[in-house]
Design a protein around this motif. Structure first.
Motif, PDB file in Angstrom:
ATOM      1  N   GLY A 177       0.878  -1.240  -0.069  1.00  0.00           N
ATOM      2  CA  GLY A 177       0.093  -0.033   0.182  1.00  0.00           C
ATOM      3  C   GLY A 177       0.927   1.314  -0.109  1.00  0.00           C
ATOM      4  O   GLY A 177       0.248   2.413   0.444  1.00  0.00           O
ATOM      5  N   LEU A 178       2.032   1.305  -0.328  1.00  0.00           N
ATOM      6  CA  LEU A 178       3.020   2.355  -0.552  1.00  0.00           C
ATOM      7  C   LEU A 178       3.334   2.570  -1.742  1.00  0.00           C
ATOM      8  O   LEU A 178       3.287   1.774  -2.779  1.00  0.00           O
ATOM      9  N   SER A 179       3.816   3.936  -2.175  1.00  0.00           N
ATOM     10  CA  SER A 179       4.318   4.077  -3.297  1.00  0.00           C
ATOM     11  C   SER A 179       5.501   3.622  -3.637  1.00  0.00           C
ATOM     12  O   SER A 179       6.238   3.146  -2.742  1.00  0.00           O
ATOM     13  N   PRO A 180       5.961   3.330  -4.942  1.00  0.00           N
ATOM     14  CA  PRO A 180       7.258   2.700  -5.134  1.00  0.00           C
ATOM     15  C   PRO A 180       8.512   3.224  -4.473  1.00  0.00           C
ATOM     16  O   PRO A 180       9.231   2.507  -4.049  1.00  0.00           O
ATOM     17  N   GLY A 181       8.509   4.722  -4.500  1.00  0.00           N
ATOM     18  CA  GLY A 181       9.518   5.422  -3.996  1.00  0.00           C
ATOM     19  C   GLY A 181       9.731   4.946  -2.453  1.00  0.00           C
ATOM     20  O   GLY A 181      10.784   4.718  -1.716  1.00  0.00           O
ATOM     21  N   HIS A 182       8.455   5.233  -1.545  1.00  0.00           N
ATOM     22  CA  HIS A 182       8.586   5.228  -0.225  1.00  0.00           C
ATOM     23  C   HIS A 182       8.914   3.507   0.145  1.00  0.00           C
ATOM     24  O   HIS A 182       9.360   3.318   1.080  1.00  0.00           O
ATOM     25  N   PHE A 183       8.283   2.663  -0.674  1.00  0.00           N
ATOM     26  CA  PHE A 183       8.552   1.257  -0.517  1.00  0.00           C
ATOM     27  C   PHE A 183       9.820   0.951  -0.505  1.00  0.00           C
ATOM     28  O   PHE A 183      10.493   0.098   0.115  1.00  0.00           O
ATOM     29  N   ALA A 184      10.527   1.457  -1.560  1.00  0.00           N
ATOM     30  CA  ALA A 184      12.004   1.175  -1.986  1.00  0.00           C
ATOM     31  C   ALA A 184      12.833   1.715  -0.517  1.00  0.00           C
ATOM     32  O   ALA A 184      13.717   0.879  -0.077  1.00  0.00           O
ATOM     33  N   ARG A 185      12.674   2.910  -0.142  1.00  0.00           N
ATOM     34  CA  ARG A 185      13.242   3.379   1.274  1.00  0.00           C
ATOM     35  C   ARG A 185      13.019   2.440   2.502  1.00  0.00           C
ATOM     36  O   ARG A 185      13.970   2.044   2.965  1.00  0.00           O
ATOM     37  N   ALA A 186      11.907   2.250   2.463  1.00  0.00           N
ATOM     38  CA  ALA A 186      11.280   1.411   3.853  1.00  0.00           C
ATOM     39  C   ALA A 186      11.984  -0.147   3.523  1.00  0.00           C
ATOM     40  O   ALA A 186      12.393  -0.575   4.623  1.00  0.00           O
ATOM     41  N   PHE A 187      11.953  -0.553   2.440  1.00  0.00           N
ATOM     42  CA  PHE A 187      12.372  -2.216   2.214  1.00  0.00           C
ATOM     43  C   PHE A 187      14.042  -2.025   2.568  1.00  0.00           C
ATOM     44  O   PHE A 187      14.482  -2.776   3.114  1.00  0.00           O
ATOM     45  N   HIS A 188      14.572  -0.906   2.064  1.00  0.00           N
ATOM     46  CA  HIS A 188      15.967  -0.922   2.266  1.00  0.00           C
ATOM     47  C   HIS A 188      16.178  -0.617   3.638  1.00  0.00           C
ATOM     48  O   HIS A 188      17.295  -1.443   4.020  1.00  0.00           O
TER      49      HIS A 188
END
Length: 194
Positions: free
Chosen positions: A89-100
């Motif tokens: 449920g996140l934007s791709p950019g926010h997801f990428a930062r949170a995943f990292h």
């Protein structure tokens, strides 16, 4: 899946038996047990209103588990960061930062690492050609597999497989492992009998 805990126990017992003679098979068994544990955890993770947070910033534990399970199940297909982000449920950019923040590597690098590990497992546990392995790992062709594999391991898939199989290039990994296991068992029987 009948009882995942029985399967996990079997994988770990197999790993324990192989750890001395064949650490690569042991690691493959442990990886399968870990994947099954993640699947069980994702199935039982809280969903919806009160997700449990992982330590520190990053993805909530249940979101991370959902993504990891999705990756393991669909590693042979086309996985895109935006599709993984949609799961959380996140934007791709926010997801990428949170995943990292949660995993320590960017999603794209994580996918490549998982594909390389899957390729290694398939080279160890099957007689599939490298082209078949590349496709099973979600890569476009054998050349793509070779480029990524060399970049991450320093050697080609073919050379890695030959080295793993040892001196008998015609033997399958299972045949070689069984021969080593039988030799170890026979040695133990001889020691106890003598």
């Amino acid at each position: 899946m009948a009882d995942p805990f029985v399967s996990i126990a079997e994988f770990l017992e197999e790993a324990s038996a192989a750890v001395g003679g064949n650490p690569i098979v042991a690691r493959a068994c442990i990886a399968r047990a870990a994947m099954l544990l993640r699947e069980v955890q994702a199935r039982h993770a809280p969903a919806g209103d009160s997700p449990q947070r992982s330590a520190g910033p990053g993805l909530a534990r249940w979101k991370l588990n959902r993504v990891l399970l999705h990756v393991e199940r669909r590693l042979g297909g086309n996985l895109r960061v935006r599709d993984l982000a949609r799961l959380t449920g996140l934007s791709p950019g926010h997801f990428a930062r949170a995943f990292h923040q949660s995993v320590g590597v960017a999603p794209r690098h994580f996918l490549i690492e998982r594909r390389i590990e899957r390729a290694k497992t398939l080279m160890q546990t099957s007689d599939m050609t490298l082209s078949e392995i590349a496709l099973a790992c979600g890569l476009s062709d054998q050349a793509h597999l070779s480029r990524l594999f060399r970049r991450h391991t320093g050697t080609t898939p073919n050379a890695w497989r030959r080295e793993w199989r040892g001196s008998d290039p015609q033997a399958s990994p299972f045949t070689s492992a069984i021969r080593r296991s039988n030799a170890t068992t026979q040695h133990a029987v001889n020691v106890h009998a003598g």
